[in-house]
Design an enzyme around this catalytic site. Structure first.
Site, PDB file in Angstrom:
ATOM      1  N   LYS A 159      16.088 -25.200 -63.097  1.00 37.41           N
ATOM      2  CA  LYS A 159      16.265 -25.932 -61.845  1.00 37.41           C
ATOM      3  C   LYS A 159      14.927 -26.409 -61.297  1.00 37.41           C
ATOM      4  O   LYS A 159      14.825 -27.495 -60.716  1.00 37.41           O
ATOM      5  CB  LYS A 159      16.987 -25.066 -60.818  1.00 37.41           C
ATOM      6  CG  LYS A 159      18.447 -24.795 -61.150  1.00 37.41           C
ATOM      7  CD  LYS A 159      19.297 -26.063 -61.131  1.00 37.41           C
ATOM      8  CE  LYS A 159      19.556 -26.561 -59.724  1.00 37.41           C
ATOM      9  NZ  LYS A 159      20.473 -27.714 -59.695  1.00 37.41           N
ATOM     10  N   TYR A 206      17.947 -19.955 -65.160  1.00 33.57           N
ATOM     11  CA  TYR A 206      18.426 -20.784 -64.055  1.00 33.57           C
ATOM     12  C   TYR A 206      17.264 -21.185 -63.152  1.00 33.57           C
ATOM     13  O   TYR A 206      17.097 -22.374 -62.829  1.00 33.57           O
ATOM     14  CB  TYR A 206      19.479 -20.031 -63.237  1.00 33.57           C
ATOM     15  CG  TYR A 206      19.948 -20.801 -62.017  1.00 33.57           C
ATOM     16  CD1 TYR A 206      20.703 -21.951 -62.155  1.00 33.57           C
ATOM     17  CD2 TYR A 206      19.619 -20.373 -60.730  1.00 33.57           C
ATOM     18  CE1 TYR A 206      21.134 -22.665 -61.048  1.00 33.57           C
ATOM     19  CE2 TYR A 206      20.044 -21.075 -59.609  1.00 33.57           C
ATOM     20  CZ  TYR A 206      20.802 -22.220 -59.772  1.00 33.57           C
ATOM     21  OH  TYR A 206      21.206 -22.931 -58.671  1.00 33.57           O
TER      22      TYR A 206
END
Length: 374
Positions: A141, A137
């Protein structure tokens, strides 16, 4: 004005759509599944996945501004869903905005893209991306934020090449903290046939209708698996959900050619950081639960997370580990930010105070979560 919100059926997306409707905007949402609330609000829904370019382009078509909120935020070890949603999804949004002549793109990033394994207190947007990523993640991102910002002032086109970036899945398994792209050519900030982009970095979004933070805290507390990590003194930036949604509108309005906003990134948060574990105890108290009593050291949590990550990866387990290295740092270290840039350049200050937000959260917990339990 017509606005698209990706993930409009999600936590922040719902509030943002409500605020857009209150402004008189024509609204559309791209979701994976139908939403009764959005239907009730009269939002036009498009259903499909972000990694399907045809679906994304159809959703973008005819819109003046796109708010790209949808993401895969888990801590599972399988990189595939992060790649499909956070990388290909953001790539498709940028490409579709350029093909469909969208003027403004507001991207919802996350504070953790710059997080180190040590506390970061009072830092601002000048701090570089994390030198080491602790999970898919955080990495995906960070990658998406970089190429969204790099697309700022890009002329509308049917075949934007993303500065030569390799979008193969294999390339994004390397956990490289920075993109290897060609230098961005000098672009005219005042041409009207170009895309303007801006990124926001919220942290710990909370409030009524939350389907993740509060339910998980209550589930872990009631199952006896919730334990304080570290010495309990760490402070965190947070953002009340309505304030987070409003920050997106402020960013849209401030996205003016030639200003300091296009291509920039902003931390958004409540005015004061909160003691992490005191705040968790306050949330538990709203639900009639006792404070957290168990505790483990950061070092122990880090070691447990390291082992579980390896085990889950080796055996291809799809569930979230109870602990990871990333979770250990987020629960034990301090992460809060200087938000003066958002205040000065976006004109954003939180309208709903933390005290008022907690009052509203308590009412929601009593009226919704506890009633359902009973």
């Amino acid at each position: 004005m017509k606005a698209l919100v990706t993930g409009g059926s999600g936590f922040v997306g719902q509030y943002l759509l409500e605020q857009l409707i209150a402004e008189g905007c024509e609204t559309r949402s791209l979701n994976r599944h139908p939403s009764p609330l959005l239907k009730k609000l009269g939002v036009e829904e498009r259903l499909g996945s972000l990694d399907d370019f045809e679906v994304v382009e159809a959703a973008v078509r005819g819109c003046d501004v796109v708010f790209h909120i949808a993401a895969y935020p888990s801590v599972v070890m399988d990189p595939a869903p992060y790649y499909r949603t956070n990388i290909l999804g953001a790539r498709n949004i940028v490409a579709a905005c350029l093909r469909q002549r969208v003027r403004k793109l507001v991207y919802t990033s996350t504070q953790c893209v710059a997080n180190t394994i040590e506390s970061q207190e009072g830092i601002d947007e000048s701090v570089p991306y994390a030198p080491q990523f602790l999970g898919w993640y955080q990495m995906t991102k960070a990658v998406a934020e970089q190429f969204v910002r790099a697309a700022n002032y890009a002329p509308w086109t049917d075949d934007y090449d993303f500065l030569g970036l390799d979008f193969s899945e294999k390339n994004f398994r390397s956990l490289n903290p920075r993109l290897k792209t060609r230098p961005v050519e000098k672009r005219d900030p005042f041409r009207e046939d170009a895309l303007l982009t801006v990124a926001l970095r919220p942290h710990l979004i909370w409030g009524p209708r939350d389907r993740h933070l509060v339910p998980r805290l209550l589930q872990r507390k009631r199952s006896g698996t919730l334990a304080r990590v570290g010495d309990g003194t760490n402070r965190l930036a947070t953002i009340y959900v309505e304030n987070c949604a409003e920050a997106h509108l402020k960013a849209r309005d401030a996205l003016v050619p030639g200003s300091s906003v296009p291509g920039s990134v902003y931390y958004i948060a409540q005015e004061e950081p909160l003691n992490c574990w005191r705040w968790i105890d306050e949330i538990l108290a709203l639900a009639g639960e006792a404070p957290v009593e168990k505790s483990v050291s950061f070092q122990t949590a880090w070691r447990v997370g390291t082992v579980l990550e390896k085990v889950y990866s080796i055996f291809n387990k799809k569930k979230e580990p109870v602990m990871t290295r990333f979770l250990a740092t987020q629960l034990a270290k301090s992460y809060w930010y200087d938000t003066s840039r958002a205040r000065n350049e976006l004109g954003f200050t939180p309208r709903v105070s933390t005290q008022e937000g907690m009052k509203r959260l308590g009412e929601y917990i009593r009226e919704s979560l506890l009633e359902k339990k009973s």
